[in-house]
Design a protein around this motif. Sequence first.
Motif, short mmCIF file in Angstrom:
data_model
loop_
_atom_site.label_atom_id
_atom_site.label_comp_id
_atom_site.label_asym_id
_atom_site.label_seq_id
_atom_site.Cartn_x
_atom_site.Cartn_y
_atom_site.Cartn_z
N GLY A 48 0.82 -1.21 0.00
CA GLY A 48 0.00 0.00 0.00
C GLY A 48 0.85 1.25 0.00
O GLY A 48 0.56 2.21 -0.73
N LEU A 49 1.92 1.26 0.80
CA LEU A 49 2.83 2.40 0.85
C LEU A 49 3.51 2.63 -0.50
O LEU A 49 3.59 3.77 -0.99
CB LEU A 49 3.89 2.18 1.94
CG LEU A 49 4.96 3.25 2.06
CD1 LEU A 49 4.34 4.57 2.50
CD2 LEU A 49 6.03 2.80 3.03
N VAL A 50 3.95 1.55 -1.12
CA VAL A 50 4.59 1.67 -2.44
C VAL A 50 3.59 2.21 -3.46
O VAL A 50 3.91 3.08 -4.28
CB VAL A 50 5.17 0.31 -2.89
CG1 VAL A 50 5.59 0.34 -4.35
CG2 VAL A 50 6.35 -0.07 -2.01
N SER A 51 2.36 1.72 -3.41
CA SER A 51 1.33 2.17 -4.34
C SER A 51 1.03 3.66 -4.16
O SER A 51 0.94 4.42 -5.14
CB SER A 51 0.06 1.35 -4.13
OG SER A 51 -0.96 1.77 -4.99
N VAL A 52 0.87 4.09 -2.91
CA VAL A 52 0.62 5.51 -2.63
C VAL A 52 1.81 6.34 -3.08
O VAL A 52 1.65 7.40 -3.70
CB VAL A 52 0.31 5.72 -1.13
CG1 VAL A 52 0.34 7.20 -0.78
CG2 VAL A 52 -1.03 5.13 -0.79
N LEU A 54 4.09 5.68 -5.42
CA LEU A 54 4.15 5.77 -6.89
C LEU A 54 3.06 6.68 -7.43
O LEU A 54 3.29 7.46 -8.36
CB LEU A 54 4.02 4.38 -7.50
CG LEU A 54 5.24 3.50 -7.41
CD1 LEU A 54 4.93 2.09 -7.92
CD2 LEU A 54 6.40 4.09 -8.20
N GLY A 55 1.87 6.59 -6.84
CA GLY A 55 0.78 7.47 -7.27
C GLY A 55 1.11 8.93 -7.05
O GLY A 55 0.89 9.78 -7.92
N LEU A 56 1.68 9.25 -5.89
CA LEU A 56 2.08 10.63 -5.62
C LEU A 56 3.20 11.09 -6.54
O LEU A 56 3.21 12.24 -7.00
CB LEU A 56 2.50 10.79 -4.16
CG LEU A 56 1.37 10.73 -3.13
CD1 LEU A 56 1.95 10.68 -1.72
CD2 LEU A 56 0.44 11.91 -3.30
N SER A 60 2.71 14.15 -9.00
CA SER A 60 3.55 15.34 -8.93
C SER A 60 4.32 15.57 -10.23
O SER A 60 4.58 16.72 -10.59
CB SER A 60 4.53 15.24 -7.76
OG SER A 60 5.48 14.22 -7.97
N ALA A 61 4.65 14.51 -10.94
CA ALA A 61 5.37 14.66 -12.20
C ALA A 61 4.47 15.22 -13.30
O ALA A 61 4.96 15.85 -14.24
CB ALA A 61 5.95 13.32 -12.64
N THR A 62 3.17 14.98 -13.18
CA THR A 62 2.25 15.45 -14.23
C THR A 62 1.59 16.77 -13.88
O THR A 62 0.83 17.30 -14.68
CB THR A 62 1.16 14.39 -14.50
OG1 THR A 62 0.44 14.14 -13.30
CG2 THR A 62 1.76 13.11 -15.03
N SER A 63 1.83 17.30 -12.70
CA SER A 63 1.19 18.56 -12.30
C SER A 63 2.02 19.75 -12.73
O SER A 63 3.18 19.74 -12.80
CB SER A 63 1.03 18.62 -10.78
OG SER A 63 0.23 17.56 -10.33
#
Length: 63
Positions: A48-52, A54-56, A60-63
């Motif tokens: 879950g931590l890895v998933s969160v 990677l999602g962040l 952040s890379a697309t913002s």
Amino acid sequence: MSLPDVFWPALGLMLVFEGLLPLLLPAAWRRMFSDMLRLRDGQLRFFGLVSVGLGLLIWSATS
């Protein structure tokens, strides 16, 4: 861009991805799910931590 403009399409896309495996490969999905049930809480939290994380990172890379 407001939150609903981003949230609803993101939720829809997540549901599409979540539904692909049970739709296309139900036996593999069931096997994977039963394997996940055997994981310890710490292992599930790590995934879950890895998933969160990677999602962040992607967000952040697309913002």
